[in-house]
Design a protein around this motif. Structure first.
Motif, mmCIF file in Angstrom:
data_model
loop_
_atom_site.group_PDB
_atom_site.id
_atom_site.type_symbol
_atom_site.label_atom_id
_atom_site.label_comp_id
_atom_site.label_asym_id
_atom_site.label_seq_id
_atom_site.Cartn_x
_atom_site.Cartn_y
_atom_site.Cartn_z
ATOM 1 N N ILE A 165 0.799 -1.232 0.000
ATOM 2 C CA ILE A 165 0.000 0.000 0.000
ATOM 3 C C ILE A 165 0.827 1.275 0.000
ATOM 4 O O ILE A 165 0.275 2.373 -0.103
ATOM 5 N N HIS A 166 2.158 1.166 0.093
ATOM 6 C CA HIS A 166 2.951 2.369 0.357
ATOM 7 C C HIS A 166 2.822 3.422 -0.740
ATOM 8 O O HIS A 166 2.923 4.618 -0.486
ATOM 9 N N GLN A 167 2.568 2.980 -1.984
ATOM 10 C CA GLN A 167 2.499 3.953 -3.064
ATOM 11 C C GLN A 167 1.189 4.739 -3.076
ATOM 12 O O GLN A 167 1.080 5.731 -3.793
ATOM 13 N N VAL A 168 0.202 4.290 -2.301
ATOM 14 C CA VAL A 168 -1.072 5.030 -2.271
ATOM 15 C C VAL A 168 -1.271 5.765 -0.949
ATOM 16 O O VAL A 168 -2.257 6.475 -0.788
ATOM 17 N N VAL A 169 -0.350 5.588 -0.007
ATOM 18 C CA VAL A 169 -0.467 6.282 1.273
ATOM 19 C C VAL A 169 0.048 7.713 1.123
ATOM 20 O O VAL A 169 1.164 7.932 0.644
ATOM 21 N N LEU A 210 -9.203 6.383 3.683
ATOM 22 C CA LEU A 210 -8.949 5.330 4.663
ATOM 23 C C LEU A 210 -7.783 5.731 5.553
ATOM 24 O O LEU A 210 -6.813 6.350 5.100
ATOM 25 N N GLN A 211 -7.881 5.371 6.817
ATOM 26 C CA GLN A 211 -6.836 5.664 7.783
ATOM 27 C C GLN A 211 -5.904 4.457 7.925
ATOM 28 O O GLN A 211 -6.355 3.310 7.952
ATOM 29 N N VAL A 212 -4.623 4.753 8.023
ATOM 30 C CA VAL A 212 -3.602 3.710 8.170
ATOM 31 C C VAL A 212 -3.038 3.792 9.591
ATOM 32 O O VAL A 212 -2.665 4.873 10.061
#
Length: 310
Positions: free
Chosen positions: A239-243, A259-261
């Motif tokens: 998911i790092h590229q969309v955070v 969305l919260q990470v």
């Protein structure tokens, strides 16, 4: 025919093109007696004369048997030259490798590895696959989230922490105790690769979420979380590229919630490893260089990952 060698065919070709033994000797850098010896050995191998020799300065003439030998000899010499070039390219790192990978590595690590390799070795051939089972088989390299066998060599590329992803307000702000996930609806990857170990890690921390849907696609999982199906626990690489680096959220399409990470405590993580058959890196310069590049790319990427919680 067992005594036939490439020097004899090379000599025969030079004579056919130059017309005389002496000119062929000059072209090849041989003495004329060496040229005569090569042709005599060739004729013993094929069982007959390949040239008619009129003597004197007049050009030699190829015999019918010689025409057959020369026709196929040209093919043999061309294949031998192609073989030599292929070996040279292999030694220079221009060969072919078959690489097995997994989705998040294909998404985050491999594109940079491939770009760098092709910049160095533009003629190399790299064939990719995402195998269903974590085994090398005929592969030269295999990326996997963990160790696969004692029969392989491997390097650990990075630790990839798992993060909780949820709609706003579904979980407390900041790092979330893993036990907070107990009983909650969760959208998850299939029970393959590292997923069973993750779920056991959550259970050991007192969390047994209710799995309501499984999908191998991280984008699908995020879509289901946005739709209210449940939360998700995904590795950072997926998911790092969309955070968003500014707010730490995953922004949704227009009309859909962000969305919260959240970090988890304790923080489960998986090991991203690169495997290869024993000795293969020593045999193949391209395999060895791919391992080196993958280590470099993963090291830089790991510097961006969130630190593990104590």
């Amino acid at each position: 025919m067992a005594d036939l060698d490439l020097r004899q065919l090379t000599t025969m070709l030079a004579i056919a093109e130059e017309g005389t033994f002496s000119r062929a000797a000059t072209r090849l850098g041989y003495t004329q007696s060496s040229v005569s010896q090569h042709i005599a050995a060739l004729e013993r191998s094929v069982g007959g004369a390949v040239f008619d020799r009129p003597g004197g300065p007049r050009p030699v003439r190829i015999t019918p048997l010689g025409a057959v030998v020369l026709e196929h000899g040209r093919e043999v010499l061309a294949k031998a030259e192609a073989l030599g070039q292929a070996v040279d390219r292999f030694k220079a790192g221009e060969g072919r490798i078959d690489v097995g990978t997994l989705q998040s590595v294909s998404h985050a690590i491999l594109p940079t590895v491939l770009r760098l390799l092709r910049e160095e070795h533009p003629r190399c051939e790299i064939r990719l696959s995402e195998p269903d089972e974590p085994r090398l088989g005929e592969l030269d390299l295999l990326f996997h989230d963990g160790l696969i066998s004692d029969d392989t060599e491997h390097v650990r590329l990075m630790q990839d922490p798992y993060l909780a992803v949820a709609p706003p307000g579904a979980l407390p702000a900041g790092p979330v105790p893993a036990r907070e996930l107990d009983g909650k609806a969760m959208v998850a990857w299939p029970s393959t690769f590292d997923q069973p170990r993750l779920e056991q890690s959550l259970a050991d921390a007192g969390a047994r979420p209710r799995i309501v849907f499984r999908s191998a696609g991280s984008e699908t999982i995020l879509s289901m979380v946005r739709a209210g199906m449940g939360l998700a626990v995904l590795p950072w690489l997926a998911i790092h590229q969309v955070v968003c680096r500014d707010c730490g959220a995953i922004h949704g399409p227009e009309g859909w919630p962000d969305l919260q990470v959240h970090d988890l405590d304790p923080a489960p993580a998986r090991s991203i490893c690169l495997h290869w058959p024993r000795g293969r890196a020593a045999e193949s310069p391209l395999v060895a260089r791919t391992v080196e590049v993958a280590v470099e790319v993963a090291r830089e990427l790991a510097q961006q990952a969130p630190p593990a919680l104590p």
